[in-house]
Design a protein around this motif. Sequence first.
Motif, PDB file in Angstrom:
ATOM      1  N   PHE A 278      43.375 -28.353   4.085  1.00 32.11           N
ATOM      2  CA  PHE A 278      42.585 -27.178   3.705  1.00 32.11           C
ATOM      3  C   PHE A 278      41.089 -27.466   3.493  1.00 32.11           C
ATOM      4  O   PHE A 278      40.352 -26.589   3.054  1.00 32.11           O
ATOM      5  CB  PHE A 278      43.153 -26.568   2.414  1.00 32.11           C
ATOM      6  N   ARG A 281      38.713 -24.978   5.120  1.00 31.63           N
ATOM      7  CA  ARG A 281      38.844 -23.554   4.811  1.00 31.63           C
ATOM      8  C   ARG A 281      38.035 -23.212   3.555  1.00 31.63           C
ATOM      9  O   ARG A 281      38.235 -23.789   2.494  1.00 31.63           O
ATOM     10  CB  ARG A 281      40.307 -23.184   4.578  1.00 31.63           C
ATOM     11  N   SER A 283      38.229 -20.582   1.811  1.00 32.58           N
ATOM     12  CA  SER A 283      39.055 -19.945   0.781  1.00 32.58           C
ATOM     13  C   SER A 283      39.711 -20.948  -0.160  1.00 32.58           C
ATOM     14  O   SER A 283      40.119 -20.606  -1.269  1.00 32.58           O
ATOM     15  CB  SER A 283      40.119 -19.072   1.444  1.00 32.58           C
ATOM     16  N   HIS A 284      39.839 -22.211   0.309  1.00 32.65           N
ATOM     17  CA  HIS A 284      40.477 -23.249  -0.512  1.00 32.65           C
ATOM     18  C   HIS A 284      39.476 -24.304  -0.993  1.00 32.65           C
ATOM     19  O   HIS A 284      39.872 -25.363  -1.487  1.00 32.65           O
ATOM     20  CB  HIS A 284      41.593 -23.941   0.282  1.00 32.65           C
ATOM     21  N   GLN A 287      39.877 -25.441  -4.677  1.00 31.41           N
ATOM     22  CA  GLN A 287      41.084 -26.231  -4.890  1.00 31.41           C
ATOM     23  C   GLN A 287      40.938 -27.640  -4.317  1.00 31.41           C
ATOM     24  O   GLN A 287      41.363 -28.631  -4.923  1.00 31.41           O
ATOM     25  CB  GLN A 287      42.279 -25.537  -4.234  1.00 31.41           C
ATOM     26  N   VAL A 288      40.324 -27.720  -3.118  1.00 32.16           N
ATOM     27  CA  VAL A 288      40.119 -29.023  -2.483  1.00 32.16           C
ATOM     28  C   VAL A 288      39.222 -29.894  -3.351  1.00 32.16           C
ATOM     29  O   VAL A 288      39.519 -31.075  -3.599  1.00 32.16           O
ATOM     30  CB  VAL A 288      39.525 -28.852  -1.070  1.00 32.16           C
TER      31      VAL A 288
END
Length: 508
Positions: A278, A281, A283-284, A287-288
């Motif tokens: 991810f 991306r 959108s992530h 989180q990454v």
Amino acid sequence: MIRLDTISKQNGNRLVFIEASAALQKGEKIGLVGPNGAGKTTLFRMITGQEDPDGGQILVDRGTTIGFFSQDVGEMAGRSAVAEVMDGAGAVSAVAAELASLEAAMADPAQADQLETIIERFGDVQARFEELGGYALEGKAREVLDGLGFSQDMMDGDVGALSGGWKMRVALARILLMRPDVMLLDEPSNHLDLESLIWLEQFLAGFDGALLMTSHDRAFMNRVINKVIEIDGGVLTAFSGDYEFYEQQRALNEKQLQAQFERQQAMLAKEIAFIEKFKARASHAAQVQSRVKKLEKIDRVEPPKRRVSVAFDFAPAPRSGEDVARLRGVQKRYGSRVIYDGLDLLVRRRERCCVMGVNGAGKSTLLKLVAGAAEPDAGSVVLGGSVKLGYFAQHAMDLLDGDSSVFETLEGAFPHAAQGSLRTLAGAFGFSGDEVGKRCRVLSGGEKARLVMALMLYDPPNFLVLDEPTNHLVHLAGRTNPISTAAHAASGLPVMVHLNGLARVRLK
């Protein structure tokens, strides 16, 4: 009583101790374990002040007396074994020496004008000697020497006439008679037969001071100690319990550490897979980044250290005849003492013989006769057809050139062998990496024994004669045993072996 506080020590390019800590308390009987060359003898020498740590400090409680038995006994000559042992009895030996000096002074006509002063001093010293139990000292010294296998003639004879092994026993007796607050014993079971080893075990069981010892005999150590300190990778790790408990706990610790390592590796693989999937991306992105920061902060678990056993294929030994060694009517004596009178013995191909007997029965003499290192006074010793003898004796370790390295020693013995083959041979006997460059003079007793075995087995004999091969060799769980290596290399070959003490070697 003794505390090792974050000590560091380096020998050449090798780090022996890295901020290692441990303590020895009153009443503890500790077994010091680790691979040959790990630093056991170095630790003893630092505790006794013969060497200084490069970092940290060694603290000894004030007034603590330390007795150290090492394999380097030095020169002994000019007095009896009893006198030599009594000389190491601490303060009482100094008082005894002064008492003897005053006795000589009283009989000296040249000091007649000082006789009154000498007699007065003699009375004071005599009282002090009696207070310290000096008049019972000789009896105690003889009791210790008797326990270690000495006859009365050997006790009263010149200690300089004794062999190296018997001098070792004299040096050990000095420490035992001294009964210090802390006893440091570096392989005390070497050169002891079964009876002497049993006596020493009972003596140490009744010793009320602190004990720190190494021994190649695991069964002996297991019955004496109540704590283990392991030297591994420059670190000291303590285990409360005997040697069997240490082996079990060490295996359990390795299993738990391996499981912890595998769990963390699985977690890391999962997190890294998520990041790789991810990271592109938007959108992530949050989180990454969160998981990347999490990985950066994780304390990585190291996998358990594993001692690597190097495989080495020994060349097949040539086949000998069916009769390997035959002794007929052999007679052997030392002075008035008869060792053998009309001995007949036949060793056949594929036989494996363990030579046993009480101290002084002639075990080493028999092996010397078979190996040709001693001649019989009468009778004959004949080796069979196509017999190629490999003889391991303690004195062979003294013939190593101290200025040569391990690899130079192997290369000098086998000049036509490929270097890769010799390095693999060294690795099979515990000399890996930079250890092949170590000079023979700095090798421990166990390392010297392994080197001598490597020299003996590279061009394999078909008849092994081994005199006390387990001396100096310390077993540690998971490490290749050089004696087992020798037995494997000699599979199916005739073997005669003399084992001291309770050493265990599978011969079948």
